[in-house]
Design a protein around this motif. Structure first.
Motif: not given
Length: 496
Positions: A14-21, A50-57, A64-67
Motif C-alpha cells: 500500500i505504501e508503494e502504490n497508494c500513498l498520496g492518492k 480523503k487522501r491516504i497519507v501513510a500506512a502503519h503497522r 491507514l493514516q488519512l489526511d
C-alpha cells in the motif's frame, strides 16, 4: 496465517502504490462480525474523498493514516489479506483469493477505488478479521495493548533476560503473547525456537542468560529474513523448519525427526534431538515412569495392607511377606469374613485359603499368630527362609515305596509354591466355588426328589385309605341288606 512478515508485506504494498492518492469510491461489506462498531454506510461516508497519507503497522495490525481522522484499521485474523488490482502482492498459505477470481472478490470486506483508477481490497474468507474505524488507533485496543514490535522495536538482551526471569510460563506461550512482544505467530515461534535449539515448553524463568541471548538473536534473524524476502515462503532458506512443519505430517528437517506437541495452546513442531528441556524440567522428564507396566516378580507374594480401608475397617492386616505355605487360624478367618468388607483383598485370600484342605506347613516358617483375647489383630512379619529339603519334609518310611513318598512330597511342595501365586490362588478359589455350587445343586436335587417321594407316598396312603373306607362301607351296607331281607322272610313265615 498472516503474521508480522505477511502484514508488513501488505503495508509496504500500500505504501508503494497508494500513498498520496485520494479515495474516490468505497464499498464496505455488511458483515458485523468483521466490520466492527460501525455501519457500512457510515464507514464509507467517513473515508470517501480523503487522501491516504501513510500506512502503519504494529504487530499483526495495520492502519491507514488519512489526511483527517477517523482512520481505517485492520486486524488480519486467520485469513485477512490485502490485494491490489494489477499489482503482484505476497500470498500465503491460507490466502483464499486467486488471480483468476472475480474482482472484487466475494470475500472482500473493504474495497477502495482511488482517483488514479487503482483499486485495492481487504479480503477475509473465514471472517476472523476485524475492520474498524478509529480516531487514534494507537491509543485504543487492540493496538494500545500490544508489546514492542519484533521488527521495529527489538529488545536488548539484558531487558529481554529481565523480562523472562519474571515469567513462569513456557517460552513458546510467552512468544505468542502479543502483550509481551507483538508480531510473532505460530510458525515464527516454531522457527525461532528451532534455530535457537530451545524446547517450546522450557520455562521462561529457567533460561540462562546465554539462552536468552541466543533467543534474541534468532528472533531478530528470523523476523528480518522473512520481511526481507517480502514474506514469500518460496524464498525462505531451505534449512528452515517452515518448509516441513505443515499438516502435522511426519517428516525430517536436515536429517532430524520432527515431532508435534501442544505448547501455548497451539500445535507445535519441534525437533526433540536438538530441542531438549534443561535444568529441573529435564530432571522431572527423566524421572517420569516409562509407559510399560512393571508387574513385579510373581514369586514374591506381598499382600498389601488395606490402607484405603483404614477409615472404615479398624482391623487391618499388616503387610506380610511369606516364603512358604500360609497357615491362618479359623477364628481369624471367620472374623474377617464377618467384617463385611468385600473389597478387602486379604479377607478374600483368607477365605480362599480356608476352602482348601488343611496342609501341614513347613517347619522352617514361623506361623505364629497374635490371637490374644480371641482377636487376631495382626500377623507377625515373616522373613524369608530357605526352603527345607524334601528329605526333612518327607522322611523315608520303612515298608513303603519311597519313590511314591518322594513324588508325593514334590507334589505337595509344588502346591505350596503354587499357593503363593495369586493367579493360581484365584483359580483354585473359583474351582472351589464351582464345586460348592455343584454340591448345593446336588443337595437341592436330592431334597426335591425326597420331597416328591414323600408326597407320592402320602398320596398313595390317602388313596388306599379312601378305597378301604369305601370297601368297608359297601360290606356293611350289604350285611344290612341281607339282614333286612331275612327279617322280612321271617315275618311272612310267622304271618302264614
Amino acid at each position: 496465517m498472516p503474521e508480522l512478515p505477511e502484514v508488513e508485506a501488505a503495508r509496504r504494498a500500500i505504501e508503494e502504490n497508494c500513498l498520496g492518492k485520494r479515495i474516490k469510491n468505497s464499498t464496505v461489506a455488511d458483515d458485523p462480525k468483521v466490520i466492527d462498531g460501525v455501519s457500512p454506510s457510515d464507514f464509507e461516508a467517513s473515508i470517501v474523498g480523503k487522501r491516504i497519507v501513510a500506512a502503519h503497522r504494529k504487530g499483526k495490525n495495520m492502519w491507514l493514516q488519512l489526511d483527517s481522522p477517523p482512520f481505517p484499521s485492520f486486524q488480519f485474523g486467520m485469513t485477512g489479506a490485502v490485494y491490489i488490482k494489477g499489482v503482484a502482492v505476497t500470498k500465503y498459505k491460507r490466502s483464499a483469493v486467486k488471480d483468476t477470481d472475480e474482482w472484487p472478490s466475494k470475500y472482500s470486506k473493504f474495497f477502495v477505488a482511488l482517483d488514479d483508477g487503482l483499486e485495492f481490497s481487504f479480503t477475509d474468507k473465514r471472517r476472523f478479521a476485524k475492520v474498524r474505524l478509529l480516531d487514534d488507533p494507537v491509543s485504543v485496543p487492540p493496538i494500545s495493548e500490544l508489546g514492542p514490535d519484533a521488527l521495529v522495536d527489538p529488545m536488548a538482551v539484558d531487558e529481554f533476560c529481565n523480562s523472562l526471569s519474571k515469567k513462569k510460563i513456557g517460552i513458546k506461550a510467552l512468544l505468542l503473547d502479543q502483550s509481551f512482544i507483538s508480531g510473532i505467530g505460530n510458525w515464527m515461534a516454531d522457527e525461532i525456537l528451532y534455530q535457537a535449539r530451545i524446547h517450546p515448553q522450557q520455562s521462561a524463568s529457567s533460561m540462562s542468560k546465554e539462552n536468552c541471548s541466543t533467543l534474541v538473536k534468532c528472533i531478530n534473524e528470523v523476523t528480518n529474513s522473512a520481511v526481507g524476502f517480502d514474506a514469500d515462503s518460496l524464498c525462505f532458506p531451505v534449512e528452515w523448519l517452515f518448509h516441513f512443519r505443515w499438516g502435522k505430517k511426519p517428516g525430517n528437517v536436515n536429517g532430524k525427526k520432527i515431532e508435534f506437541i501442544t505448547a501455548g495452546g497451539r500445535t507445535t513442531a519441534y525437533v526433540p534431538e536438538l530441542q531438549k528441556l534443561c535444568g529441573d524440567q529435564a530432571l522431572k522428564e527423566a524421572g517420569k515412569p516409562s509407559k510399560g507396566i512393571d508387574r513385579g516378580n510373581p514369586d514374591d507374594d506381598v499382600e498389601k495392607i488395606g490402607n484405603e480401608d483404614e477409615a472404615t475397617n479398624s482391623k487391618v492386616v499388616k503387610c506380610t511377606k511369606i516364603s512358604g505355605a500360609k497357615k491362618i487360624s479359623k477364628k481369624w478367618s471367620s472374623k474377617a469374613e464377618n467384617s463385611g468388607d468385600a473389597n478387602d483383598k486379604y479377607s478374600m485370600k483368607t477365605s480362599r485359603a480356608n476352602n482348601h484342605p488343611k496342609k501341614e506347613s513347613s517347619p522352617s516358617v514361623d506361623d505364629s499368630v497374635d490371637d490374644k483375647d480371641g482377636d487376631a489383630k495382626s500377623f507377625k512379619k515373616i522373613s524369608k527362609a530357605k526352603k527345607p529339603s524334601n528329605k526333612k519334609l518327607s522322611p523315608k518310611v520303612e515298608g513303603l515305596d519311597n519313590s511314591e513318598n518322594d513324588s508325593d512330597t514334590v507334589d505337595r511342595s509344588k502346591k505350596t509354591r503354587g499357593a503363593k501365586n495369586p493367579r493360581i490362588l484365584r483359580k483354585t478359589n473359583e474351582d472351589n466355588e464351582n464345586e460348592t455350587e455343584n454340591q448345593r445343586k446336588q443337595t437341592r436335587g436330592k431334597n426335591s426328589a425326597k420331597r416328591n417321594r414323600e408326597e407320592s407316598n402320602d398320596y398313595e396312603d390317602k388313596v388306599n385309605e379312601e378305597m378301604n373306607g369305601k370297601q368297608m362301607k359297601g360290606a356293611s351296607s350289604a350285611k344290612k341288606t341281607v339282614a333286612s331281607g331275612q327279617s322280612r322272610k321271617q315275618q311272612r313265615a310267622k304271618a302264614i
